[in-house]
Write a protein that holds these residues in place. Structure first.
Motif, short mmCIF file in Angstrom:
data_model
loop_
_atom_site.label_atom_id
_atom_site.label_comp_id
_atom_site.label_asym_id
_atom_site.label_seq_id
_atom_site.Cartn_x
_atom_site.Cartn_y
_atom_site.Cartn_z
N ALA A 8 0.83 -1.20 0.00
CA ALA A 8 0.00 0.00 0.00
C ALA A 8 0.87 1.26 0.00
O ALA A 8 0.55 2.24 -0.69
CB ALA A 8 -0.93 0.00 1.21
N ASP A 9 1.97 1.24 0.75
CA ASP A 9 2.88 2.39 0.78
C ASP A 9 3.50 2.60 -0.60
O ASP A 9 3.67 3.74 -1.04
CB ASP A 9 3.97 2.17 1.82
CG ASP A 9 3.43 2.12 3.23
OD1 ASP A 9 2.40 2.79 3.49
OD2 ASP A 9 4.01 1.41 4.07
N ARG A 10 3.85 1.50 -1.25
CA ARG A 10 4.47 1.61 -2.57
C ARG A 10 3.51 2.17 -3.60
O ARG A 10 3.88 2.97 -4.45
CB ARG A 10 5.00 0.25 -3.00
CG ARG A 10 6.15 -0.25 -2.12
CD ARG A 10 6.58 -1.65 -2.48
NE ARG A 10 7.64 -2.11 -1.59
CZ ARG A 10 8.17 -3.32 -1.65
NH1 ARG A 10 7.73 -4.21 -2.54
NH2 ARG A 10 9.14 -3.66 -0.80
N LEU A 11 2.25 1.75 -3.52
CA LEU A 11 1.26 2.27 -4.45
C LEU A 11 1.03 3.77 -4.23
O LEU A 11 0.90 4.53 -5.20
CB LEU A 11 -0.05 1.50 -4.30
CG LEU A 11 -0.03 0.04 -4.78
CD1 LEU A 11 -1.35 -0.65 -4.46
CD2 LEU A 11 0.27 -0.04 -6.27
N ARG A 12 0.97 4.17 -2.97
CA ARG A 12 0.80 5.60 -2.68
C ARG A 12 2.00 6.41 -3.16
O ARG A 12 1.86 7.56 -3.57
CB ARG A 12 0.59 5.81 -1.18
CG ARG A 12 -0.84 5.55 -0.71
CD ARG A 12 -1.07 6.09 0.69
NE ARG A 12 -0.28 5.35 1.68
CZ ARG A 12 -0.72 4.28 2.32
NH1 ARG A 12 -1.93 3.81 2.08
NH2 ARG A 12 0.05 3.67 3.21
N HIS A 13 3.18 5.81 -3.09
CA HIS A 13 4.40 6.49 -3.54
C HIS A 13 4.43 6.59 -5.07
O HIS A 13 4.77 7.64 -5.63
CB HIS A 13 5.61 5.71 -3.04
CG HIS A 13 6.93 6.25 -3.50
ND1 HIS A 13 7.53 7.35 -2.94
CD2 HIS A 13 7.78 5.84 -4.48
CE1 HIS A 13 8.68 7.60 -3.53
NE2 HIS A 13 8.85 6.69 -4.48
#
Length: 308
Positions: free
Chosen positions: A246-251
């Motif tokens: 999820a953090d990677r997608l937001r990034h």
């Protein structure tokens, strides 16, 4: 640009720094001038240093009030409308001042490489020293705070050569005890990896880092930023360091697909209606795809420790 316009611009920036600092104080917002005239005096460069904007640090809790105060002064945001552009660092927002000259105030609530913005504000504010500037008093960081900021800026120089030149000058000006205090402040603010990396960008700084027994705990992303790698390589390195999907997608999401307001702000093509906006997105995706092989090579070099 001739020497006279540069001098006039710097005097105008000094006046703006004093005026905005006083206006913020009138609204209950304390501020510290991070660079500009304060840095020039710390480095002994008052007579020949040229600067291009006003960098003011405020407490994180005061950031929104500071922005409203700037708007009340007639300043306008230099960022696109809508939610903040991902390319704008979370800790600073540029504001254009009204008037005939194109002057900008970069309003900070943190700094490059700092994990604890509140601790940075507390450390810099309580040790700040006022200087007389354009008929007013403006707080600036003390020597240790200045040394910290110079090293952190060298670790995130953008496309400018000046941060590393400032670091070399600061290493000549400040004694070891000042750098030791700066290292203590870096530790308290979660900035020690960037501080140590910044110092090690020069021969004298690397020797000092050894004297201070600073750790070598940088990441590929920190190293790539310090060595002015491509934005694509930095994005990939940062992506790999995030722990959750999820953090990677937001990034990654806003970097692949910026907001329409951001696209229109940056691209004339995107301002030509819906069709132009779509073509601008497709063109952006094609450019990013073309940059991917070179970016991956940069990241691999950083991970191998090929950091000359």
């Amino acid at each position: 640009m001739s020497a006279l316009p540069e001098a006039v611009r710097c005097l105008s920036l000094d006046t703006a720094a004093a005026r905005v600092t006083a206006a913020l104080a009138d609204h209950g917002v304390e501020a510290v001038l991070l660079k500009g005239a304060g840095l020039a005096r710390r480095l002994g460069q008052q007579r020949h240093r040229v600067y291009t904007d006003v960098d003011l640090l405020v407490a994180p809790a005061s950031f929104d009030l500071a922005q409203r105060t700037l708007a009340d002064l007639g300043c306008s945001s230099a960022l696109p409308e809508g939610r903040p552009d991902h390319r704008s660092h979370w800790y600073e927002r540029p504001w254009r001042l009204p008037g005939p000259l194109a002057l900008t105030v970069d309003l900070h609530r943190g700094f490059h490489g700092v994990a604890d913005a509140e601790a940075l504000w507390t450390g810099l504010w309580h040790s700040a020293e006022p200087i007389r500037l354009a008929g007013g008093l403006v707080p600036v960081p003390d020597d240790a705070g200045t040394a910290l900021l110079v090293a952190l800026h060298a670790a995130a120089p953008g496309r400018s050569d000046r941060p590393r030149a400032d670091l070399r000058r600061a290493l000549e000006v400040f004694p070891v005890d000042t750098w030791r205090s700066a290292a203590d402040l870096a530790a308290r603010t979660g900035a020690l990896p960037s501080f140590a990396l910044g110092l090690r960008l020069t021969t004298a700084g690397a020797a000092l880092a050894g004297t201070l027994a600073l750790p070598r705990q940088g990441t590929p992303a920190l190293w790539l930023r310090a060595h002015r790698a491509s934005p694509a390589a930095l994005t990939i390195a940062q992506l790999a360091e995030l722990p959750r999907v999820a953090d990677r997608l937001r990034h990654l999401g806003p970097r692949l697909f910026p907001t329409p307001a951001s696209m229109r702000h940056a691209s004339p093509l995107a301002r030509r209606g819906p069709g132009g906006l779509l073509l601008a997105y497709l063109s952006r995706l094609a450019r990013n795809a073309g940059r991917l092989p070179a970016a991956l090579r940069e990241v691999r070099a950083a991970r191998r420790g090929d950091r000359a």
